[in-house]
Design a protein around this motif. Sequence first.
Motif, PDB file in Angstrom:
ATOM      1  N   ALA A   1       0.839  -1.199   0.000  1.00  0.00           N
ATOM      2  CA  ALA A   1       0.000   0.000   0.000  1.00  0.00           C
ATOM      3  C   ALA A   1       0.870   1.244   0.000  1.00  0.00           C
ATOM      4  O   ALA A   1       1.957   1.264   0.582  1.00  0.00           O
ATOM      5  N   GLY A   2       0.368   2.277  -0.664  1.00  0.00           N
ATOM      6  CA  GLY A   2       1.027   3.576  -0.664  1.00  0.00           C
ATOM      7  C   GLY A   2      -0.015   4.665  -0.517  1.00  0.00           C
ATOM      8  O   GLY A   2      -1.184   4.470  -0.885  1.00  0.00           O
ATOM      9  N   ALA A   3       0.370   5.805   0.039  1.00  0.00           N
ATOM     10  CA  ALA A   3      -0.606   6.848   0.346  1.00  0.00           C
ATOM     11  C   ALA A   3      -0.027   8.240   0.155  1.00  0.00           C
ATOM     12  O   ALA A   3       1.192   8.442   0.187  1.00  0.00           O
ATOM     13  N   ALA A   4      -0.931   9.188  -0.011  1.00  0.00           N
ATOM     14  CA  ALA A   4      -0.552  10.601  -0.111  1.00  0.00           C
ATOM     15  C   ALA A   4      -1.635  11.451   0.534  1.00  0.00           C
ATOM     16  O   ALA A   4      -2.820  11.136   0.433  1.00  0.00           O
ATOM     17  N   VAL A   5      -1.221  12.516   1.191  1.00  0.00           N
ATOM     18  CA  VAL A   5      -2.136  13.505   1.748  1.00  0.00           C
ATOM     19  C   VAL A   5      -2.080  14.741   0.865  1.00  0.00           C
ATOM     20  O   VAL A   5      -0.989  15.231   0.543  1.00  0.00           O
ATOM     21  N   LEU A   6      -3.255  15.222   0.461  1.00  0.00           N
ATOM     22  CA  LEU A   6      -3.320  16.380  -0.433  1.00  0.00           C
ATOM     23  C   LEU A   6      -4.187  17.482   0.153  1.00  0.00           C
ATOM     24  O   LEU A   6      -5.158  17.222   0.860  1.00  0.00           O
ATOM     25  N   SER A   7      -3.831  18.731  -0.188  1.00  0.00           N
ATOM     26  CA  SER A   7      -4.655  19.885   0.141  1.00  0.00           C
ATOM     27  C   SER A   7      -4.293  21.007  -0.820  1.00  0.00           C
ATOM     28  O   SER A   7      -3.392  20.849  -1.664  1.00  0.00           O
ATOM     29  N   GLY A   8      -4.976  22.128  -0.709  1.00  0.00           N
ATOM     30  CA  GLY A   8      -4.737  23.237  -1.621  1.00  0.00           C
ATOM     31  C   GLY A   8      -3.547  24.083  -1.211  1.00  0.00           C
ATOM     32  O   GLY A   8      -3.283  24.271  -0.025  1.00  0.00           O
ATOM     33  N   CYS A   9      -2.832  24.577  -2.209  1.00  0.00           N
ATOM     34  CA  CYS A   9      -1.664  25.422  -1.968  1.00  0.00           C
ATOM     35  C   CYS A   9      -1.557  26.443  -3.099  1.00  0.00           C
ATOM     36  O   CYS A   9      -1.781  26.106  -4.262  1.00  0.00           O
ATOM     37  N   GLY A  10      -1.195  27.663  -2.754  1.00  0.00           N
ATOM     38  CA  GLY A  10      -1.164  28.726  -3.758  1.00  0.00           C
ATOM     39  C   GLY A  10       0.223  29.202  -4.119  1.00  0.00           C
ATOM     40  O   GLY A  10       0.385  30.318  -4.626  1.00  0.00           O
ATOM     41  N   ASP A  11       1.247  28.369  -3.895  1.00  0.00           N
ATOM     42  CA  ASP A  11       2.612  28.801  -4.162  1.00  0.00           C
ATOM     43  C   ASP A  11       3.154  28.340  -5.514  1.00  0.00           C
ATOM     44  O   ASP A  11       4.362  28.400  -5.759  1.00  0.00           O
ATOM     45  N   GLY A  12       2.260  27.891  -6.394  1.00  0.00           N
ATOM     46  CA  GLY A  12       2.682  27.469  -7.732  1.00  0.00           C
ATOM     47  C   GLY A  12       2.932  25.986  -7.859  1.00  0.00           C
ATOM     48  O   GLY A  12       3.081  25.465  -8.967  1.00  0.00           O
ATOM     49  N   ARG A  13       3.025  25.280  -6.728  1.00  0.00           N
ATOM     50  CA  ARG A  13       3.211  23.839  -6.777  1.00  0.00           C
ATOM     51  C   ARG A  13       1.863  23.141  -6.985  1.00  0.00           C
ATOM     52  O   ARG A  13       0.810  23.760  -6.917  1.00  0.00           O
ATOM     53  N   GLY A  14       1.932  21.829  -7.235  1.00  0.00           N
ATOM     54  CA  GLY A  14       0.714  21.031  -7.290  1.00  0.00           C
ATOM     55  C   GLY A  14       0.441  20.418  -8.647  1.00  0.00           C
ATOM     56  O   GLY A  14       1.209  20.572  -9.605  1.00  0.00           O
ATOM     57  N   ILE A  15      -0.671  19.701  -8.718  1.00  0.00           N
ATOM     58  CA  ILE A  15      -1.092  19.032  -9.955  1.00  0.00           C
ATOM     59  C   ILE A  15      -1.612  20.079 -10.932  1.00  0.00           C
ATOM     60  O   ILE A  15      -2.492  20.863 -10.605  1.00  0.00           O
ATOM     61  N   PHE A  16      -1.081  20.073 -12.142  1.00  0.00           N
ATOM     62  CA  PHE A  16      -1.532  21.063 -13.112  1.00  0.00           C
ATOM     63  C   PHE A  16      -1.969  20.460 -14.441  1.00  0.00           C
ATOM     64  O   PHE A  16      -2.372  21.190 -15.355  1.00  0.00           O
ATOM     65  N   GLY A  17      -1.918  19.142 -14.567  1.00  0.00           N
ATOM     66  CA  GLY A  17      -2.380  18.550 -15.825  1.00  0.00           C
ATOM     67  C   GLY A  17      -2.635  17.066 -15.695  1.00  0.00           C
ATOM     68  O   GLY A  17      -1.859  16.352 -15.046  1.00  0.00           O
ATOM     69  N   THR A  18      -3.724  16.598 -16.283  1.00  0.00           N
ATOM     70  CA  THR A  18      -4.010  15.171 -16.333  1.00  0.00           C
ATOM     71  C   THR A  18      -4.526  14.784 -17.713  1.00  0.00           C
ATOM     72  O   THR A  18      -5.089  15.618 -18.431  1.00  0.00           O
ATOM     73  N   ASN A  19      -4.328  13.536 -18.067  1.00  0.00           N
ATOM     74  CA  ASN A  19      -4.808  13.008 -19.342  1.00  0.00           C
ATOM     75  C   ASN A  19      -5.195  11.554 -19.091  1.00  0.00           C
ATOM     76  O   ASN A  19      -4.330  10.677 -19.047  1.00  0.00           O
ATOM     77  N   LEU A  20      -6.485  11.308 -18.859  1.00  0.00           N
ATOM     78  CA  LEU A  20      -6.962   9.992 -18.452  1.00  0.00           C
ATOM     79  C   LEU A  20      -7.887   9.390 -19.508  1.00  0.00           C
ATOM     80  O   LEU A  20      -8.637  10.114 -20.172  1.00  0.00           O
ATOM     81  N   HIS A  21      -7.839   8.068 -19.615  1.00  0.00           N
ATOM     82  CA  HIS A  21      -8.618   7.372 -20.646  1.00  0.00           C
ATOM     83  C   HIS A  21      -9.114   6.018 -20.137  1.00  0.00           C
ATOM     84  O   HIS A  21      -8.605   5.479 -19.155  1.00  0.00           O
ATOM     85  N   ALA A  22     -10.100   5.479 -20.861  1.00  0.00           N
ATOM     86  CA  ALA A  22     -10.571   4.114 -20.624  1.00  0.00           C
ATOM     87  C   ALA A  22     -11.150   3.566 -21.917  1.00  0.00           C
ATOM     88  O   ALA A  22     -11.633   4.321 -22.769  1.00  0.00           O
ATOM     89  N   ASP A  23     -11.086   2.247 -22.067  1.00  0.00           N
ATOM     90  CA  ASP A  23     -11.719   1.566 -23.206  1.00  0.00           C
ATOM     91  C   ASP A  23     -12.249   0.224 -22.724  1.00  0.00           C
ATOM     92  O   ASP A  23     -11.526  -0.772 -22.677  1.00  0.00           O
ATOM     93  N   GLY A  24     -13.525   0.225 -22.343  1.00  0.00           N
ATOM     94  CA  GLY A  24     -14.151  -0.973 -21.818  1.00  0.00           C
ATOM     95  C   GLY A  24     -14.311  -2.091 -22.827  1.00  0.00           C
ATOM     96  O   GLY A  24     -14.555  -3.243 -22.442  1.00  0.00           O
TER      97      GLY A  24
END
Length: 325
Positions: free
Chosen positions: A162-185
């Motif tokens: 198992a692996g884990a991460a704690v996330l919250s909002g931050c305004g210093d320019g860091r953080g997630i800025f792009g995602t590209n997700l897909h699925a094909d059932g």
Amino acid sequence: MKKAVILGTGSSLPERILTNAELEQVVDTSDEWVTSRTGIRMRRIAGTNEQNYQLATSAGRRALADAGIQPEELDLIVVATISPHMIMPSTACFVQAELGAVNAFAYDINAACAGFTYGLDLARNYIHSRPDMKILLIGAETLSARVNWADRNTCVLFGDGAGAAVLSGCGDGRGIFGTNLHADGRLWKLLFMDSPESRNPDLQREDWQGAFIQMNGSDIFKYAVRLMAESVNSLLTSHAIGVDDISLMIPHQANIRILKNLRDRLGVPEEKVFINVDKYGNTSAASIPIALDEANRQGRLVRGKIVLLCTFGGGLTWGSLLMRW
């Protein structure tokens, strides 16, 4: 605008190590065969008091400690898993109870090996709406309970953890800025795990073989490399980012052939790709967060630098994510 930032990471691995040499006593295989084809030398196998939710709780507790966050401060717990402790209640509810996170709502998601990356996108969108939210995201698997130990093509691949991460909002320019997700059932038959046999005779299927992982390895290899590469290239292009701008790439740890072919196709230098598949095998939704925590504790994640995640799993599900650490 505040972005979703990872404040802390954690991981938890079973004590038992199952080596390829030990597998030779279980199934028709050899250390040379497994290592040359997968890069896997060992994997962790859960034992007593190492149920899925217990590994998840341990990883979550370490991530909270790393972030300096108390369980009561959490607003949400999400567990990505394909091997839950029970079908109901969710593994996340067990984790909530174990941690004493009395103010958090909780649920599981299933996107197979892509589950943690899907979960990061989910957390990103929650935090976009409520920047003060504190979210515990966990990828946890006990796949040793979900493999056919007579099938050498699959049982050698998978491990627990198992692996884990704690996330919250931050305004210093860091953080997630792009995602590209897909699925094909439409391609589900290439990699799947059936449910327990139906208790309703009218819903029982003649083709049911058992509630374990089944995979068409050669086709999965071709799809995994191509689709992950396409997702990454599309994401980089949309944000005007080049491969040279990436500080570290953390891919899903499926097998070494997929990782090497993906690295070569993208043109990412070997030293920028984090690999630990040799130690843990494929831990599905736990794969990326375990690697993320190792990279974090080894000092390979540099504040302000760009990190790339990419993943592929049953569904089929796949995608990529960019964050500034």
